[in-house]
Design an enzyme around this catalytic site. Structure first.
Site, PDB file in Angstrom:
ATOM      1  N   SER A 293       0.805  -1.214   0.000  1.00  0.00           N
ATOM      2  CA  SER A 293       0.000   0.000   0.000  1.00  0.00           C
ATOM      3  C   SER A 293       0.842   1.269   0.000  1.00  0.00           C
ATOM      4  O   SER A 293       0.438   2.283  -0.548  1.00  0.00           O
ATOM      5  CB  SER A 293      -0.926   0.009   1.219  1.00  0.00           C
ATOM      6  OG  SER A 293      -0.172  -0.091   2.407  1.00  0.00           O
TER       7      SER A 293
ATOM      8  N   LYS B 161      13.630  -0.429  -1.582  1.00  0.00           N
ATOM      9  CA  LYS B 161      12.231  -0.125  -1.271  1.00  0.00           C
ATOM     10  C   LYS B 161      11.974   1.339  -1.608  1.00  0.00           C
ATOM     11  O   LYS B 161      12.710   2.235  -1.161  1.00  0.00           O
ATOM     12  CB  LYS B 161      11.956  -0.391   0.215  1.00  0.00           C
ATOM     13  CG  LYS B 161      10.514  -0.182   0.626  1.00  0.00           C
ATOM     14  CD  LYS B 161      10.298  -0.608   2.087  1.00  0.00           C
ATOM     15  CE  LYS B 161       8.841  -0.456   2.506  1.00  0.00           C
ATOM     16  NZ  LYS B 161       8.614  -0.934   3.900  1.00  0.00           N
TER      17      LYS B 161
ATOM     18  N   ASP C 273       4.768  -6.614  13.383  1.00  0.00           N
ATOM     19  CA  ASP C 273       3.994  -7.146  12.252  1.00  0.00           C
ATOM     20  C   ASP C 273       4.655  -8.430  11.753  1.00  0.00           C
ATOM     21  O   ASP C 273       4.979  -8.580  10.576  1.00  0.00           O
ATOM     22  CB  ASP C 273       3.934  -6.091  11.146  1.00  0.00           C
ATOM     23  CG  ASP C 273       2.791  -6.323  10.173  1.00  0.00           C
ATOM     24  OD1 ASP C 273       1.851  -7.050  10.526  1.00  0.00           O
ATOM     25  OD2 ASP C 273       2.830  -5.776   9.059  1.00  0.00           O
TER      26      ASP C 273
ATOM     27  N   ALA D  17       4.566   1.256  -0.568  1.00  0.00           N
ATOM     28  CA  ALA D  17       5.821   1.206  -1.311  1.00  0.00           C
ATOM     29  C   ALA D  17       5.899  -0.093  -2.099  1.00  0.00           C
ATOM     30  O   ALA D  17       5.040  -0.970  -1.968  1.00  0.00           O
ATOM     31  CB  ALA D  17       7.002   1.309  -0.343  1.00  0.00           C
ATOM     32  N   GLN D  18       6.943  -0.188  -2.906  1.00  0.00           N
ATOM     33  CA  GLN D  18       7.225  -1.441  -3.591  1.00  0.00           C
ATOM     34  C   GLN D  18       8.729  -1.703  -3.530  1.00  0.00           C
ATOM     35  O   GLN D  18       9.527  -0.810  -3.244  1.00  0.00           O
ATOM     36  CB  GLN D  18       6.724  -1.421  -5.016  1.00  0.00           C
ATOM     37  CG  GLN D  18       7.415  -0.464  -5.952  1.00  0.00           C
ATOM     38  CD  GLN D  18       6.737  -0.435  -7.323  1.00  0.00           C
ATOM     39  OE1 GLN D  18       5.523  -0.637  -7.449  1.00  0.00           O
ATOM     40  NE2 GLN D  18       7.514  -0.196  -8.370  1.00  0.00           N
ATOM     41  N   VAL D  19       9.085  -2.963  -3.804  1.00  0.00           N
ATOM     42  CA  VAL D  19      10.474  -3.401  -3.648  1.00  0.00           C
ATOM     43  C   VAL D  19      11.000  -3.914  -4.978  1.00  0.00           C
ATOM     44  O   VAL D  19      10.304  -4.624  -5.715  1.00  0.00           O
ATOM     45  CB  VAL D  19      10.581  -4.505  -2.574  1.00  0.00           C
ATOM     46  CG1 VAL D  19      12.016  -5.013  -2.464  1.00  0.00           C
ATOM     47  CG2 VAL D  19      10.098  -3.985  -1.227  1.00  0.00           C
TER      48      VAL D  19
END
Length: 509
Positions: free
Chosen positions: A136, A155, A290, A138-140
């Site tokens: 939701s 990231k 988490d 960021a992306q890697v």
């Protein structure tokens, strides 16, 4: 606050909740009164066609939040950690949010790297992959350093995500104010405080420097933990919107077939996951908040590898000791002591009966200990414990709720690897060791030593305090000044004695 924007956004939100069937679920969870229910339904029903349909294969609440976008997905994730606010049923629903969105383009990712690091991607990395994970916020991407060839994970925050979140948070505040105004019964759930808590969590995650710092602190704390890894941060390639860390290969913690094919002992892994979490929470007071299967990998050598440090939990030493004593009491089935700990900590009002509370705790614990090993649940015990303490007037403590929620998640991860694991047998050595080190004569001596060192720091201030006291005595405006000066002299004398004693105690250790 932009009223028209908020109203339009909330109408679309309500329309999506209504269209997906989540409206009734949410209003039940927040105990919305009949007046506000009627107002919402009257306003929203004609606009259902404006709502997003979402994925019909998902439960109503996650379906609606996923359709509404990143801010709502993250809001659902945060609420999943607050069963005290939304109730257990909705909290369970919200935990199934997959936190997966379509990725943004590799061209946008490279542009973000250039803006943040000031150097084109091609000069830093010899390879830079398409997104390997999109969430939701960021992306890697997987990349290789141009100078060494080492593999790293990069990231990158979504372009424009900060502005989008600020707009939605603005709308959330507007909705919270409306709810409090139209539904007084909802005020006990503190809607404004919930939104404020959410804003704090999200704004922290929107600065990847803070996540980098959390990862570095966690790695330092766990450096000597056998069979556990935290990837190293590449600080020279990390900024507010870009974070670079070592790439570590591993099997997903939820892929039992792959773990078996690799010849790994799932029972040992399950025990280690639980024991590591308890060690981090009790020993360090700093734990991964988490710790679900998507944030854990298992290395070829059996090491557990943790990722994603956006949500971390912190509890002070006093709370850790209370938590450990509670768990230790339950392990020994000493319900009277568990009750006394709650009263000593001030968790339960002093005007309640300790014996009655101990009896209620026994009613919680005994059925669980009578279960088969595969059904003994520490998470269920903690959940029941919170229900009992609520009946006895215990106020909600946010740090314990995050601890409870993470315990539920970690237990779920462990049981997925080994359904027959006896949670209490695995937990006992960690809890017992902590209690032995933190409660008792040795712990008392350590506390005295730390206290002495703190008090000793006031030694250099004694001359200044004496001078200020003498000035006050020599220039008394009225009687009050005189009393203040004498009080200060008395405290100075007392402080001198304490600091002197502190130096002696510190020297002994």
């Amino acid at each position: 606050m932009r009223g028209p924007h908020n109203i339009i956004r909330l109408i679309r939100t309500g329309a999506t909740l209504e269209r997906t069937g989540a409206m009734a679920v949410v209003m039940d969870a927040f105990d919305v009164g009949p007046l506000l229910r009627g107002v919402i339904r009257t306003v929203v029903w004609p606009f259902q066609w404006l709502g997003y349909a979402g994925d019909p294969m998902m439960p109503p609440a996650p379906r609606a939040l996923t359709a509404l976008g990143p801010a709502y997905i993250k809001f659902g994730q945060v609420l999943s950690t607050r069963p005290d606010v939304v109730g257990d049923e909705l909290a369970v629903q919200l935990r199934v949010l997959q936190d997966k969105l379509p990725p943004f383009s590799i061209a946008e990712a490279k542009a973000e790297v250039l803006r943040e690091l000031g150097v084109p991607v091609e000069q830093i990395f010899s390879s830079f992959s398409e997104p390997v994970a999109a969430a939701s916020l960021a992306q890697v991407h997987k990349a290789h350093l141009a100078d060494t060839g080492e593999a790293v994970a990069v990231k990158i925050l979504r372009p424009g995500i900060e502005r989008a979140f600020r707009q939605d948070i603005d709308a959330f505040y507007f909705a919270a104010r409306v709810i409090e105004a139209l539904s007084p019964s909802s005020r006990r759930l503190r809607p404004m405080e919930v939104v404020t808590h959410f804003e704090g969590v999200v704004m922290g995650e929107l600065d990847l420097r803070l996540e980098s710092a959390a990862a570095a602190e966690f790695k330092a704390n766990t450096a000597k933990d056998a069979g556990f890894q935290v990837p190293s941060i590449r600080w020279d390639l990390s900024r507010r919107r870009v974070m670079t860390l070592d790439w570590v290969e591993g099997i997903g913690a939820g892929d039992n077939a792959a773990l078996d094919a690799a010849g790994l002992d799932r029972s040992a892994l399950a025990a280690r996951v639980l024991q590591l979490f308890l060690s981090h929470a009790l020993r360090d007071g700093y734990f991964h908040g988490d710790m679900h299967q998507g944030n854990l990998k298992i290395g070829a050598n059996g090491d557990i590898i943790a990722f994603d440090f956006g949500i971390m939990g912190r509890i002070d030493e006093y709370t850790r000791r209370v938590y450990a004593e509670i768990l230790f009491g339950f392990i020994r089935r000493d319900y009277q002591r568990v009750a006394e700990v709650h009263f000593e900590a001030g968790y339960v009002p002093a005007d309640r009966s300790v014996d009655d509370f101990a009896r209620a705790l026994r009613a919680v614990g005994e059925p669980i200990f009578g279960m088969d090993a595969s059904r003994i649940s520490m998470a269920r015990l903690l959940s029941y414990l919170f229900e009992v303490t609520e009946r006895f007037g215990m106020e909600t403590r946010t740090e314990l709720i995050l601890l409870q929620r993470t315990m539920v998640v970690v237990e779920g991860v462990a049981r997925s690897m080994d359904p027959r694991m006896n949670i209490w047998q695995v937990a006992q050595p960690i809890v017992t060791d902590y209690v032995a080190k933190s409660i008792g004569p040795k712990a008392l001596l350590n506390d005295l030593r730390r206290t002495a060192l703190v008090l000793a720091r006031f030694g250099p201030q004694l001359p200044r305090l004496a001078e200020e006291a003498l000035i006050r005595l020599n220039n008394p405006p009225p009687q009050q000044r005189l009393r203040d000066g004498r009080d200060q002299l008395a405290w100075m004398a007392f402080g001198g004695a304490v600091v002197g004693g502190a130096w002696v105690i510190a020297a002994l250790f």
